[in-house]
Design a protein around this motif. Structure first.
Motif, short mmCIF file in Angstrom:
data_model
loop_
_atom_site.label_atom_id
_atom_site.label_comp_id
_atom_site.label_asym_id
_atom_site.label_seq_id
_atom_site.Cartn_x
_atom_site.Cartn_y
_atom_site.Cartn_z
N ASN A 84 21.85 101.06 -2.05
CA ASN A 84 20.72 100.29 -1.55
C ASN A 84 19.65 101.25 -1.05
O ASN A 84 19.95 102.16 -0.28
CB ASN A 84 21.18 99.36 -0.42
N THR A 85 18.41 101.02 -1.48
CA THR A 85 17.31 101.88 -1.05
C THR A 85 16.30 101.15 -0.18
O THR A 85 15.21 101.67 0.09
CB THR A 85 16.58 102.47 -2.28
N GLY A 86 16.63 99.93 0.25
CA GLY A 86 15.71 99.17 1.09
C GLY A 86 15.47 99.84 2.43
O GLY A 86 16.39 100.41 3.03
N GLU A 87 14.24 99.76 2.92
CA GLU A 87 13.89 100.46 4.15
C GLU A 87 14.67 99.93 5.34
O GLU A 87 15.09 100.71 6.21
CB GLU A 87 12.39 100.34 4.42
N SER A 88 14.88 98.62 5.42
CA SER A 88 15.59 98.07 6.58
C SER A 88 17.03 98.57 6.61
O SER A 88 17.57 98.89 7.68
CB SER A 88 15.55 96.54 6.55
N HIS B 58 20.81 102.82 9.14
CA HIS B 58 21.74 103.94 8.96
C HIS B 58 21.14 105.26 9.44
O HIS B 58 21.56 106.34 9.02
CB HIS B 58 22.17 104.04 7.50
N SER B 59 20.20 105.17 10.36
CA SER B 59 19.72 106.39 11.04
C SER B 59 20.14 106.27 12.49
O SER B 59 21.32 106.04 12.76
CB SER B 59 18.19 106.53 10.87
N ALA C 298 18.86 106.75 0.63
CA ALA C 298 19.61 105.60 0.10
C ALA C 298 20.91 105.49 0.86
O ALA C 298 21.36 106.45 1.50
CB ALA C 298 19.86 105.76 -1.40
N VAL C 299 21.50 104.31 0.77
CA VAL C 299 22.80 104.06 1.39
C VAL C 299 23.76 103.57 0.33
O VAL C 299 23.44 102.66 -0.45
CB VAL C 299 22.70 103.01 2.52
N VAL C 300 24.95 104.18 0.27
CA VAL C 300 26.01 103.72 -0.61
C VAL C 300 27.09 103.06 0.23
O VAL C 300 27.59 103.66 1.18
CB VAL C 300 26.61 104.87 -1.44
N PHE C 301 27.41 101.81 -0.10
CA PHE C 301 28.47 101.08 0.60
C PHE C 301 29.77 101.28 -0.17
O PHE C 301 30.07 100.57 -1.13
CB PHE C 301 28.10 99.60 0.71
N ALA C 302 30.53 102.29 0.25
CA ALA C 302 31.76 102.65 -0.45
C ALA C 302 32.88 101.70 -0.07
O ALA C 302 32.99 101.28 1.08
CB ALA C 302 32.15 104.09 -0.09
N ASP C 303 33.72 101.35 -1.05
CA ASP C 303 34.90 100.55 -0.71
C ASP C 303 36.19 101.17 -1.21
O ASP C 303 37.25 100.55 -1.13
CB ASP C 303 34.77 99.10 -1.20
#
Length: 471
Positions: A29-33, A38-39, A52-57
């Protein structure tokens, strides 16, 4: 990591995102919100968003991210639930945040061996709920419902550490993906081993700078058959802290002994609907057989009265105990609500127990001398305390005074042969104090970092600067 122009960095990041999107689909996900979440969270440091954020499972997701980022020399920032206080989850150089909150499976519980293995996204409350019918529990309680992975990475402790130790003593083994994409396991489940370097302890407290944790094997403890919790009120903070020292020196096996000063009690009374006298107060908990904890409570009461305390008030009733410790855990939010239009800067330190009273008293005097409004609370039984200082974000002079206060606390603790952080970690906020505390030993840490992460992709800019310069 070699210096790169803004344009070169942007190109690398774009390539990484494209590759990860092809392999992981909607998990990135690259959305700003989302990136903002995640900062920074509870830290006072300015936010630095990942790209970007990767939601790993699963561990394979993490391996894919690390291998791709290593190829293009793009940073990787592990993220649990975001309760860090020293900027550990900030993306100092951009990069990919790996959110492991979806890796929340309890993989095994070995009741006979009193251990379990969990994924990094499991929270401490989730684990103890799962263990409820086994007669076992996991004692490390930093207050926030943190993830086990984050607690491992920051070497967390908390209210029970005086009896049960910290994450350092309770992690048996770690599984991780290293900077070159290898999946490693630092140890088997045996309670002791002399086989090679102690890699488990290397990863516990590494703050994501050596690899991404994918599983943790933990020691479990027998749930106590009887628990007494209570409070003890003092006229001044020196009497309270001296009571703590004497209690530990007398060998009373307290499970928790927490300090809250008068300001914190006022805030907690309002926020948590308590009615404690607005004076320095110790929160105590005793674990064991019923007869034993009652004797321990009597011994503690005798010591406290010698220092002028009121009669301690103990209870074994679950609801009353829960309310008491909920108020202690909500201390951060209680202070925030006391002055809602201000920011709060927190810091922690830990000193040898014999210096605890002196260090706390001088730190409280510093608040008055610098004309600051704040509270002191602490895991008193192991010499660890926290300060929560309220600040007007538009008052530059007040910010200077708060920074001076934080510097005094850290330097004083180090001068007393203590540490600038008992449990919050170094992150971005305390790097200069790490150098002051450990000197040339920090260069050994740099050598380890360079050997395991030569491209400096693992949470760069945390704990120390590789070039030896601190911020």
């Amino acid at each position: 990591m070699p210096a790169a122009s803004s344009e070169q960095r942007s190109e690398k990041v774009s390539l990484v995102i494209d590759v990860l999107r092809q392999q992981l689909g909607e998990k990135i996900n690259t959305g700003e919100s989302v990136r903002s979440q995640h900062s920074h969270t509870t830290t006072s440091l300015p936010p630095q968003l990942p790209d970007a954020v990767v939601f790993a499972d699963n561990p394979d997701d993490i391996t894919i991210v690390v291998n791709t980022c290593a190829k293009y020399e793009v940073p990787v920032i592990p993220f649990g639930i975001g309760t860090s206080l020293e900027g550990q989850i900030n993306a100092a150089n951009g990069g990919i945040s790996i959110d492991v909150s979806g890796m929340n499976k309890i993989l095994s519980v070995n009741s006979e061996d009193m251990d379990c293995t969990v994924e990094p996204g499991v929270t401490r409350e989730q684990l103890n709920s799962y263990l409820r019918d086994t007669g076992l529990f996991f004692p490390i309680d930093p207050g926030a419902n943190a993830t086990i992975g984050g607690m491992t990475a920051t070497r967390a402790s908390g209210t029970n550490a005086v009896r049960y130790g910290t994450m350092r003593e309770n992690v048996i083994s770690v599984e991780a993906v290293t900077a070159d994409g290898k999946k490693i396991k630092t140890a088997n489940r045996a309670r002791k081993s002399s086989a090679g370097y102690d890699l488990t302890r290397l990863f516990v407290g590494s703050e994501g700078t050596l690899g991404v944790i994918t599983a943790i094997t933990l020691k479990l403890h027998s749930a106590p058959s009887s628990i007494l919790s209570g409070t003890c009120v003092f006229d001044d903070i020196e009497a309270a802290t001296n009571t703590v020292i004497m209690t530990i020196q007398m060998g009373i096996p307290v499970a928790r002994i927490e300090l809250m000063d008068a300001v914190q009690i006022r805030a907690s009374n309002i926020y948590s609907d308590m009615d404690n006298p607005e004076k320095p107060t110790l929160f105590i908990e005793l674990h064991g057989e019923e007869e034993d904890v009652e004797k321990q409570a009597e011994m503690f009461a005798e010591i406290a009265k010698d220092f002028g305390a009121q009669d301690p008030q103990f209870s074994s009733i679950l609801e009353e105990r829960n309310k008491l410790w909920k108020a202690r855990h909500d201390a951060y939010w209680a202070m925030k609500s006391l002055k809602p239009n201000t920011d709060m800067i927190t810091t922690d330190a830990c000193v040898p127990l014999s210096r605890f009273s002196e260090c706390v008293v001088k730190s409280q005097q510093d608040l008055a001398e610098l004309n600051l409004f704040g509270a002191i609370i602490g895991h008193a039984g192991d010499g660890n305390f926290h300060t929560q200082v309220m600040i007007n974000p538009d008052d530059d002079d007040e910010l200077v005074r708060v920074r001076e206060y934080a510097s005094r606390v850290s330097k004083r603790a180090i001068e007393m042969d203590g540490t600038c952080t008992g449990e919050h970690g170094i992150g971005q906020g305390k790097q200069k104090y790490l150098d002051l505390e450990l000197g040339d030993s920090v260069d050994i840490m740099r050598q380890i970092k360079k050997a395991l992460d030569p491209k400096n992709i693992m949470n760069p800019g945390k704990v120390f600067q590789l070039n030896g310069q601190t911020k």
